[in-house]
Design a protein around this motif. Structure first.
Motif, PDB file in Angstrom:
ATOM      1  N   LEU A  28      15.157 -29.759 -26.086  1.00  0.00           N
ATOM      2  CA  LEU A  28      16.470 -30.377 -26.274  1.00  0.00           C
ATOM      3  C   LEU A  28      16.782 -30.571 -27.752  1.00  0.00           C
ATOM      4  O   LEU A  28      15.872 -30.670 -28.583  1.00  0.00           O
ATOM      5  N   PRO A  29      18.073 -30.648 -28.110  1.00  0.00           N
ATOM      6  CA  PRO A  29      18.436 -30.917 -29.504  1.00  0.00           C
ATOM      7  C   PRO A  29      17.921 -32.287 -29.937  1.00  0.00           C
ATOM      8  O   PRO A  29      17.542 -33.118 -29.101  1.00  0.00           O
ATOM      9  N   PRO A  30      17.904 -32.558 -31.242  1.00  0.00           N
ATOM     10  CA  PRO A  30      17.482 -33.880 -31.713  1.00  0.00           C
ATOM     11  C   PRO A  30      18.231 -34.994 -30.978  1.00  0.00           C
ATOM     12  O   PRO A  30      19.420 -34.875 -30.697  1.00  0.00           O
ATOM     13  N   ASP A  31      17.506 -36.060 -30.687  1.00  0.00           N
ATOM     14  CA  ASP A  31      18.047 -37.152 -29.874  1.00  0.00           C
ATOM     15  C   ASP A  31      18.823 -38.123 -30.755  1.00  0.00           C
ATOM     16  O   ASP A  31      18.419 -39.263 -30.993  1.00  0.00           O
TER      17      ASP A  31
ATOM     18  N   SER B 147      10.305 -27.918 -10.129  1.00  0.00           N
ATOM     19  CA  SER B 147      10.251 -27.922 -11.594  1.00  0.00           C
ATOM     20  C   SER B 147      11.408 -28.709 -12.198  1.00  0.00           C
ATOM     21  O   SER B 147      11.306 -29.208 -13.321  1.00  0.00           O
ATOM     22  N   TRP B 148      12.542 -28.799 -11.478  1.00  0.00           N
ATOM     23  CA  TRP B 148      13.678 -29.552 -12.015  1.00  0.00           C
ATOM     24  C   TRP B 148      13.393 -31.045 -12.064  1.00  0.00           C
ATOM     25  O   TRP B 148      13.895 -31.741 -12.948  1.00  0.00           O
ATOM     26  N   GLY B 149      12.625 -31.541 -11.094  1.00  0.00           N
ATOM     27  CA  GLY B 149      12.403 -32.981 -11.001  1.00  0.00           C
ATOM     28  C   GLY B 149      11.859 -33.596 -12.274  1.00  0.00           C
ATOM     29  O   GLY B 149      12.457 -34.534 -12.829  1.00  0.00           O
ATOM     30  N   PRO B 150      10.726 -33.100 -12.782  1.00  0.00           N
ATOM     31  CA  PRO B 150      10.184 -33.677 -14.020  1.00  0.00           C
ATOM     32  C   PRO B 150      11.134 -33.550 -15.202  1.00  0.00           C
ATOM     33  O   PRO B 150      11.223 -34.455 -16.038  1.00  0.00           O
ATOM     34  N   LEU B 151      11.850 -32.424 -15.292  1.00  0.00           N
ATOM     35  CA  LEU B 151      12.780 -32.235 -16.402  1.00  0.00           C
ATOM     36  C   LEU B 151      13.899 -33.275 -16.348  1.00  0.00           C
ATOM     37  O   LEU B 151      14.224 -33.918 -17.356  1.00  0.00           O
TER      38      LEU B 151
ATOM     39  N   TYR C 258      14.575 -36.403 -18.920  1.00  0.00           N
ATOM     40  CA  TYR C 258      15.865 -36.486 -19.602  1.00  0.00           C
ATOM     41  C   TYR C 258      16.510 -37.852 -19.359  1.00  0.00           C
ATOM     42  O   TYR C 258      16.947 -38.529 -20.301  1.00  0.00           O
ATOM     43  N   LEU C 259      16.606 -38.270 -18.105  1.00  0.00           N
ATOM     44  CA  LEU C 259      17.292 -39.518 -17.787  1.00  0.00           C
ATOM     45  C   LEU C 259      16.527 -40.737 -18.304  1.00  0.00           C
ATOM     46  O   LEU C 259      17.134 -41.733 -18.703  1.00  0.00           O
TER      47      LEU C 259
END
Length: 240
Positions: A41-44, A114-118, A122-123
């Protein structure tokens, strides 16, 4: 001439409000990158708003309507094709995030897992995330997947705004009744929601206002008279 489908957008601005609110940075949206791992992801920093939803609820159509771009988020008749987090830059320090669609049976189970951990990372960890827009089909709203996502987002302290898309498929009375029914669900009490149509633009002003507020630039206003719709040709793709 065939009847228009959910993927054929009515991007004209023929709304009842003679001076509709438009958050100008959305018109300047540009694709930045797709990521499959949180570390990509881009810088937070800055501020971003994420859009989530089950496959086939019109999430890509919603992004295209918001940005007045016919193919920014690609659309096809095969739902469930968003398999990564897609990042769109707006003005400096502002981003629109397209989260993977969920709940589509034809997507391989390994990919769904695989979506779950991502999504969880993120959230839970993304400090620049200001709000989560959850798109639902008003005719089939609040699936178990939706309930799980709302519960998890609430546990992470993330504001959720429910977008009841495809409201044009119901009469206004029926749409309002369905929204009232959803508001009575205990888990949804206090969760913001609105009627919306990515086909006709119903509710677009309200959604622009919310996004402007979340991204910290509510004073920025622009009307469609000062910028036309970008009529780039459709490239095909997805409607997640």
């Amino acid at each position: 001439m065939p009847e228009p489908t959910d993927d054929d957008y009515a991007l004209s601005m023929n709304h009842t409000n003679p001076t509709p609110f438009r958050f100008a940075p959305l018109r300047r949206a540009s694709f930045r990158l797709s990521v499959t791992q949180a570390g990509q992801l881009p810088p937070d920093d800055g501020a971003e708003v994420a859009i989530a939803g089950r496959s086939n609820v019109g999430k890509s159509s919603t992004i295209n309507m918001l940005t007045e771009r016919r193919a920014l988020a690609r659309v096809s008749r095969t739902p469930g094709r968003t398999q990564a987090i897609n990042v769109f830059d707006l003005d400096p320090g502002q981003r629109l995030i397209d989260l993977p669609g969920y709940g589509y049976a034809k997507v391989p189970e390994a990919l769904r897992r695989s979506w779950g951990p991502l999504l969880e990372q993120y959230l839970r960890r993304r400090s620049s995330l200001q709000a989560l827009i959850l798109v639902m089909d008003i005719r089939h709203p609040y699936s178990p997947h939706d309930a799980d996502l709302i519960s998890f987002a609430a546990g992470c302290g993330r504001p959720v705004h429910i977008l009841l898309n495809k409201a044009d498929k119901l009469s206004r009375g029926a749409a309002l009744q369905e929204m009232a029914r959803l508001r009575r669900i205990p888990e949804l009490q206090g969760v913001a929601m609105q009627l919306f149509s990515a086909q006709t633009g119903q509710g677009l002003d309200e959604l622009h206002q919310h996004i402007a507020g979340w991204l910290g630039a509510a004073e920025t206003k622009e009307t469609p008279t000062s910028a036309g719709v970008n009529k780039e040709p459709s490239k095909g793709g997805e409607d997640s």
